[in-house]
Scaffold this active site. Structure first.
Site, PDB file in Angstrom:
ATOM      1  N   GLU A 253       0.819  -1.215   0.000  1.00 48.58           N
ATOM      2  CA  GLU A 253       0.000   0.000   0.000  1.00 48.58           C
ATOM      3  C   GLU A 253       0.853   1.266   0.000  1.00 48.58           C
ATOM      4  O   GLU A 253       0.531   2.238  -0.705  1.00 48.58           O
ATOM      5  CB  GLU A 253      -0.937  -0.005   1.209  1.00 48.58           C
ATOM      6  CG  GLU A 253      -2.049  -1.038   1.125  1.00 48.58           C
ATOM      7  CD  GLU A 253      -1.622  -2.445   1.482  1.00 48.58           C
ATOM      8  OE1 GLU A 253      -2.396  -3.387   1.248  1.00 48.58           O
ATOM      9  OE2 GLU A 253      -0.490  -2.604   1.997  1.00 48.58           O
TER      10      GLU A 253
ATOM     11  N   HIS B   5     -11.829  -6.289   7.791  1.00 48.48           N
ATOM     12  CA  HIS B   5     -12.579  -5.934   6.583  1.00 48.48           C
ATOM     13  C   HIS B   5     -13.859  -5.183   6.927  1.00 48.48           C
ATOM     14  O   HIS B   5     -14.846  -5.269   6.201  1.00 48.48           O
ATOM     15  CB  HIS B   5     -12.905  -7.189   5.770  1.00 48.48           C
ATOM     16  CG  HIS B   5     -11.703  -7.870   5.204  1.00 48.48           C
ATOM     17  ND1 HIS B   5     -10.928  -8.731   5.938  1.00 48.48           N
ATOM     18  CD2 HIS B   5     -11.113  -7.783   3.982  1.00 48.48           C
ATOM     19  CE1 HIS B   5      -9.924  -9.165   5.199  1.00 48.48           C
ATOM     20  NE2 HIS B   5     -10.012  -8.596   4.010  1.00 48.48           N
TER      21      HIS B   5
END
Length: 203
Positions: free
Chosen positions: A12, A82
């Protein structure tokens, strides 16, 4: 084509850093973090590089052509890695814009506005909309202005403000309050978290 849309290593910090470099070079960059829950390794790149680039160079350089997309929020079965909504971490950082749509129609217009905006933007897409939302969306391009909240329902007793998935929740709450308590609720979708539409909310 493959020269413009490509996979990168699952890093990321690298994805956002690469996007910053592409934007500084003058191209339009759209960096995607597969889940907003994993945006934290890129936090330094976003708040210390992208957000400050224009300021620290005295407006000689900027990465305003950068949009960072990331699926956001919970779907009811994603567990702790998540299901997060990390917009609050970024909402205190000047130099970036943060946008969260409530529906597919809103998502297209707001995303196109982010891409065309001359400031780096983070575009959080509610995960639950990918499967749960059905809406007719125009094929042709259109824009929805950033930093402009939308009053979805007028009311005289209390104002309810939300963004993303929670807009649908407060619409249900407003209906229940009217039906069971006789309370008239105004419902506002903030849409842009930073900079947010203080004028509409205060009014």
């Amino acid at each position: 084509g493959k020269d413009r849309v490509f996979n990168t290593p699952l890093c990321e910090q690298g994805i956002v850093g690469f996007g910053i470099g592409v934007a500084v070079a003058g191209a339009t960059a759209i960096a995607e973090i597969q889940f907003a829950d994993y945006i934290f390794p890129a936090f330094d790149q976003i708040v210390n590089e992208a957000a400050k680039y224009r300021y620290r160079s005295g407006d000689l350089f900027n990465c305003g052509n950068l949009t960072i997309r990331a699926p956001w929020g919970c779907v009811g079965h994603g567990a702790l890695y998540h299901s997060q909504s990390p917009e609050a971490f970024f909402a205190h950082c000047p130099g970036i814009k943060i946008v969260i749509p409530r529906s597919p129609l809103q998502a297209k217009g707001l995303l196109l506005s982010c891409i065309e905006d001359k400031n780096p933007c983070i575009f959080f897409e509610p995960k639950i909309l990918y499967r749960a939302a059905v809406e007719q969306v125009p094929v042709e391009p259109y824009n929805i202005p950033l930093s402009q909240a939308e009053v979805l329902q007028t009311g005289s007793d209390v104002t309810l403000v939300a963004w993303g998935t929670q807009v649908h929740v407060i619409k249900e709450v407003a209906a229940m309050a009217q039906e069971k308590l006789g309370v008239s609720c105004e419902v506002i979708d903030l849409r842009t978290i930073l900079p947010w539409d203080t004028e509409t909310v205060c009014k």
